[in-house]
Design an enzyme around this catalytic site. Structure first.
Site, PDB file in Angstrom:
ATOM      1  N   THR A 253      35.051 -21.505  -0.759  1.00  0.00           N
ATOM      2  CA  THR A 253      35.259 -21.830  -2.310  1.00  0.00           C
ATOM      3  C   THR A 253      36.190 -21.183  -3.125  1.00  0.00           C
ATOM      4  O   THR A 253      36.570 -19.916  -2.639  1.00  0.00           O
ATOM      5  CB  THR A 253      33.765 -21.283  -2.724  1.00  0.00           C
ATOM      6  OG1 THR A 253      32.694 -22.067  -2.474  1.00  0.00           O
ATOM      7  CG2 THR A 253      33.855 -21.742  -4.430  1.00  0.00           C
ATOM      8  N   PHE A 255      38.041 -19.554  -6.270  1.00  0.00           N
ATOM      9  CA  PHE A 255      37.733 -18.948  -7.580  1.00  0.00           C
ATOM     10  C   PHE A 255      39.057 -18.508  -8.428  1.00  0.00           C
ATOM     11  O   PHE A 255      39.964 -18.288  -7.666  1.00  0.00           O
ATOM     12  CB  PHE A 255      36.757 -17.590  -7.434  1.00  0.00           C
ATOM     13  CG  PHE A 255      35.500 -17.905  -6.726  1.00  0.00           C
ATOM     14  CD1 PHE A 255      34.368 -17.799  -7.583  1.00  0.00           C
ATOM     15  CD2 PHE A 255      35.423 -17.992  -5.349  1.00  0.00           C
ATOM     16  CE1 PHE A 255      33.373 -18.017  -6.986  1.00  0.00           C
ATOM     17  CE2 PHE A 255      34.034 -18.096  -4.670  1.00  0.00           C
ATOM     18  CZ  PHE A 255      32.931 -17.951  -5.816  1.00  0.00           C
TER      19      PHE A 255
END
Length: 351
Positions: A253, A255
């Site tokens: 992921t 960010f």
């Protein structure tokens, strides 16, 4: 109820007390941003008066007053240290909090219920930074965050690529063979579908991975587990039954870190948002500018802005000090109907 059960309940209550104390200190740090000075004698008197008034039979007022005097003293000590706050969506233990620690481990992570609250917290000055997920290798882009990004005035000052390792967590002493239901965020459930099916576990969607771990610790449903990260196991006193239960090995992921202030560092990557005329070939003209300058694009995302119109979020590798980057951005400004420079920054790779 026997002695062991009583002690387990005491341990559980102690854990909740510590959690509430931590939350209170976070709020004290947030309150500091609304005050001209740390000392507030009237507020302290108000707190102690309320504590005396709400005292219960077993606990004598002088004892409670001593505890709260120490809590207030510690709150003021923390306020004097000028900690910087970073907002994230979810509960403590969420992967966004892990990512914030990867970016800067001297910041105080502050949980928010919604992504919009993260943006509002930074925009209002309550928090110094915010960190939000924008895309995942398995789940794709986070549409809600991208919609917020195209309208915000905040700057991107950092990024983190975090490998997501999903863990099956259970209450201490749980016999894994008795687990039947598993709570977690729908995305985490989707990313571990094969593991759940293979072990005949029923998934139950929950709003947040860390929230599922917290719920498991507090409500203690029977024959249940949660899917979350290692930090959640530490914070909520849960055992890791199995680590790395995600179906695909590459689960990352990304960010972005947001701030009201522009990044003072040179950076190595850039994020921009823009819109073009609603005509054939207009997006191609923008992309062609970067291609001609041999600038490597790492992400382009289209986001519905108005009916029939789209905004675009684009990342590329480069520094503003590079002549080809400055030239490309100047040209893009000329051929787009709206253009926002979100910022140059460095991107960290999480462990």
């Amino acid at each position: 109820m026997n002695l062991i059960e009583v002690r387990n309940k005491i341990d559980h209550i102690d854990s909740k007390i510590l959690g509430f104390l931590n939350e209170r200190m976070e709020l004290a740090l947030m309150a500091k941003n609304f005050k001209s000075q740390i000392e507030d004698r009237e507020r302290e008197k108000e707190i102690l008066h309320r504590i005396r008034r709400n005292g219960t039979g077993l606990i004598h007022a002088p004892f409670i007053e001593k505890i709260y005097a120490e809590i207030i003293k510690e709150s003021k000590t923390l306020q004097q240290r000028n900690y910087a706050l970073i907002a994230f969506q979810g509960e403590h233990g969420a992967y966004a909090e892990v990512a914030s620690r990867e970016w800067r481990n001297d910041l105080i992570p502050v949980p928010c219920a919604e992504f919009a609250e993260v943006f509002e917290g930074v925009e209002s000055g309550i928090c110094n930074y915010g960190i939000v997920p924008v895309e995942n290798t398995l789940g794709g882009s986070v549409e809600e965050v991208n919609r917020l990004l195209i309208t915000t005035a905040l700057h991107v000052v950092g990024a983190v690529e975090l490998p997501i390792r999903l863990c099956l967590l259970a209450l201490p002493g749980t016999d894994y063979r008795e687990i039947r239901t598993v709570y977690s965020h729908p995305q985490a459930i989707a990313q571990s579908r094969e593991f759940l099916s293979r072990n005949k576990l029923e998934p139950i969607p929950y709003y947040n991975t860390a929230g599922a771990a917290k719920m498991l610790s507090e409500t203690r449903p029977k024959r249940s587990a949660a899917i979350a990260g290692k930090l959640s196991a530490e914070l909520y006193n849960l055992e890791i039954i199995k680590e790395g239960i995600e179906d695909l090995e590459r689960n990352i992921t990304r960010f972005l870190v947001l701030s009201r202030e522009e990044n003072k560092e040179e950076g190595e990557k850039c994020s921009i948002t823009f819109s073009t005329e609603h005509k054939a070939g207009t997006l191609f003209r923008v992309l062609e500018v970067f291609a001609r300058e041999n600038i490597n694009l790492t992400r382009i995302e289209s986001i519905p802005n108005e009916p029939g119109n789209y905004a675009f979020f684009l990342d590329f590798i480069g520094s503003l000090k590079e002549e080809k980057v400055a030239k490309a951005l100047e040209k893009v400004r000329e051929i787009t109907t709206s253009f926002t420079m979100m910022g140059f920054y460095k991107e960290r790779k999480g462990a």
